[in-house]
Design a protein around this motif. Structure first.
Motif, PDB file in Angstrom:
ATOM      1  N   ARG A 491       0.817  -1.205   0.000  1.00 18.99           N
ATOM      2  CA  ARG A 491       0.000   0.000   0.000  1.00 18.99           C
ATOM      3  C   ARG A 491       0.852   1.256   0.000  1.00 18.99           C
ATOM      4  O   ARG A 491       0.529   2.249  -0.671  1.00 18.99           O
ATOM      5  CB  ARG A 491      -0.933  -0.009   1.201  1.00 18.99           C
ATOM      6  CG  ARG A 491      -1.813   1.250   1.316  1.00 18.99           C
ATOM      7  CD  ARG A 491      -2.809   1.133   2.449  1.00 18.99           C
ATOM      8  NE  ARG A 491      -3.592   2.342   2.615  1.00 18.99           N
ATOM      9  CZ  ARG A 491      -4.645   2.695   1.902  1.00 18.99           C
ATOM     10  NH1 ARG A 491      -5.064   1.893   0.922  1.00 18.99           N
ATOM     11  NH2 ARG A 491      -5.281   3.812   2.137  1.00 18.99           N
ATOM     12  N   HIS A 492       1.926   1.255   0.752  1.00 18.70           N
ATOM     13  CA  HIS A 492       2.723   2.476   0.924  1.00 18.70           C
ATOM     14  C   HIS A 492       4.046   2.456   0.165  1.00 18.70           C
ATOM     15  O   HIS A 492       4.880   3.358   0.346  1.00 18.70           O
ATOM     16  CB  HIS A 492       2.995   2.709   2.421  1.00 18.70           C
ATOM     17  CG  HIS A 492       1.746   2.932   3.206  1.00 18.70           C
ATOM     18  ND1 HIS A 492       0.997   4.084   3.109  1.00 18.70           N
ATOM     19  CD2 HIS A 492       1.074   2.123   4.094  1.00 18.70           C
ATOM     20  CE1 HIS A 492      -0.065   3.996   3.903  1.00 18.70           C
ATOM     21  NE2 HIS A 492      -0.043   2.815   4.519  1.00 18.70           N
ATOM     22  N   LYS A 493       4.206   1.406  -0.656  1.00 15.57           N
ATOM     23  CA  LYS A 493       5.366   1.322  -1.560  1.00 15.57           C
ATOM     24  C   LYS A 493       6.685   1.487  -0.792  1.00 15.57           C
ATOM     25  O   LYS A 493       7.529   2.306  -1.110  1.00 15.57           O
ATOM     26  CB  LYS A 493       5.257   2.391  -2.649  1.00 15.57           C
ATOM     27  CG  LYS A 493       4.052   2.216  -3.563  1.00 15.57           C
ATOM     28  CD  LYS A 493       3.984   3.289  -4.612  1.00 15.57           C
ATOM     29  CE  LYS A 493       2.878   3.028  -5.610  1.00 15.57           C
ATOM     30  NZ  LYS A 493       1.535   2.957  -4.992  1.00 15.57           N
TER      31      LYS A 493
END
Length: 494
Positions: A491-493
């Protein structure tokens, strides 16, 4: 609180009878009415009654309260002529000013009645991404009993911002009007009581500063105060003794900025009105105008023209009425003298314009920023017009005071105002209009915040489905933690 602690100009004739508060017409000194000075015992009984009726009022829901409030609005509207006369009698302001105030108060009551459910009703909220199995909603419930302290300058509009909003949110209200305008407060409560004699959702308690102090100590659920900075400090200290939450609408006349492309005659007329309506005793308006250098001379001439047409008196054709407080006469005299001593120039009027109980219009220019006429609180029909070399200088001067005050910007380039306003340290910017009746605190007219101030948030979280990552259990299998970490990185790479 600080304002009522001073004596009204005509109160000198009303000595005696310590348990009775006498209201006087500041124009004539005639008695308007006698009212009780209520103490701690009366406050306790009023709050106790409010606690009981608040439960009935809250249980009606938004739709039920809307019907009652709209009925109350119509009752006030039908009695407008009587209320306007009473406001004029207790404050000395012209009937037209009183009529505008009543109209705005009725409009605000109508607005909160119709918008309370939309603003405060329960609404759904999305949950965190890893807890999609849960549905949530936010609703806002009444606080309970609200105490309202009103000022005398706008004895209907200022307190109605809080009274109407608090009632629409489901609260009962105990209202203490200024000791200079007890009749107006009693009139408002009477109109409600005629509709609902057995449910005192709105009660009025009359008296002096000791009554106001008793209300602050009565352990209501919130106090709403509108008035001066000095009064706000007193109320804050009193509420701190019982940890009672407080919302403040602090008044104060602000500044006007006239840009090179402004319609000068419109701006000049607005500046004079903003400074001198109600003899400059409005809690908002204009104290000082900063004018672009290239249009300074013609603007000043127009201001002088409009100011010279004004005539203070007690008759129906008067532009404005008398000064209500003796202390304010002394404040204006001291500020004008200081401005002239420091090099300011009188364009209209002078120290001789202060003729108790009236002050004729005074327009000053070239007044240094350190003068009391600029740094002090504006309480009379005095307007300062100073030139600035650029709009950067205007912004610098407006932002200099510690107080955050409203700013009126006059320009034809409306699209440039938001960018310009971002540079101003203020909560309210009006465009091509003065904020005489614009309340710039939390109770601003037609502002949802006025409703939110008198409600508490309640969240409901409902688990309906299985969570994709079950973290609300002691069964923390390592595989779940690895899955949660993987989803987090995705989700937050990271």
């Amino acid at each position: 609180m600080a304002e009522p602690a001073q004596q009204p100009r005509a109160a000198r004739t009303g000595a005696g009878r310590p348990k009775v508060l006498t209201s006087y017409d500041p124009r004539t000194g005639e008695v308007v009415g006698d009212y009780a000075i209520m103490g701690a015992g009366e406050l306790t009984r009023a709050v106790r009654a409010a606690r009981t009726t608040e439960q009935w009022w809250a249980a009606l829901g938004f739709a039920g309260r809307k019907r009652w409030l709209l009925d109350w609005k119509r009752a006030i509207a039908r009695g407008t002529r009587e209320l306007v006369e009473l406001i004029s009698s207790e404050t000395g302001k012209p009937r037209m000013d009183a009529a505008v105030e009543v109209t705005l108060a009725v409009e605000h009551l109508d607005w909160v009645a119709r918008h309370a459910e939309k603003t405060l009703g329960r609404s759904t909220r999305s949950t965190a991404w890893f807890r999609h199995g849960r549905d949530g909603s936010i609703g806002r419930l009444p606080l309970g009993v609200i105490g309202v302290l009103g000022p005398w300058q706008n004895p209907v509009l200022a307190p109605m911002n809080s009274i109407a909003s608090a009632m629409a949110a489901g609260n009962a209200v105990v209202f203490k009007p200024s000791e200079l305008t007890p009749g107006v407060g009693a009139w408002l409560a009477d109109t409600w009581n005629r509709l609902s004699p057995n449910q005192p959702v709105l009660q009025v308690v009359t008296g002096d500063s000791s009554t106001a102090a008793a209300l602050c100590r009565a352990r209501v659920d919130k106090i709403a105060y509108a008035g001066s900075a000095a009064g706000a400090r007193e109320v804050t200290a009193l509420c701190a003794q019982t940890a009672t939450p407080l919302v403040i609408e602090q008044g104060g006349r602000g500044a006007m900025i006239v840009q090179v492309d402004a319609r000068l005659d419109t701006a000049a007329a607005a500046a004079v009105y903003g400074a001198m309506a109600n003899a400059g005793q409005h809690p908002s308006g204009v104290q000082c105008v900063y004018v672009a250098d290239s249009v300074y001379e013609p603007f000043l001439e127009m201001v002088a023209y409009h100011a010279r047409k004004l005539r203070p008196a007690a008759d129906k054709r008067a532009s404005y009425g008398p000064m209500v407080l003796d202390a304010h006469l002394d404040v204006v005299r001291r500020q004008v003298r200081d401005a002239l001593t420091r090099g300011g120039r009188a364009v209209v009027g002078s120290l001789e314009s202060i003729r108790e109980p009236y002050i004729e219009p005074v327009v000053l220019t070239e007044v240094p920023e350190i003068s009391l006429a600029i740094t002090g609180e504006a309480v009379g029909p005095v307007l300062i017009v100073n030139r600035v070399a650029s709009m950067d200088e205007a912004v610098e001067r407006v932002n200099a005071p510690e107080r955050v005050l409203p700013v009126a910007v006059f320009t034809r380039d409306i699209r440039s105002v938001p960018e310009f306003a971002d540079r101003l340290r203020t909560e309210l910017v009006t465009v091509n209009a003065t904020p005489v009746y614009g309340i710039h605190g939390p109770g601003r007219i037609r502002d949802p915040q006025s409703l939110l101030e008198f409600a508490r948030a309640q969240a409901i979280i409902d688990k309906r489905h299985r969570e994709p990552v079950g973290l609300s259990t002691f069964d923390n299998h390592p595989q779940r933690l690895r899955l949660a970490r993987a989803l987090f990185r995705l989700r937050h790479k990271v």
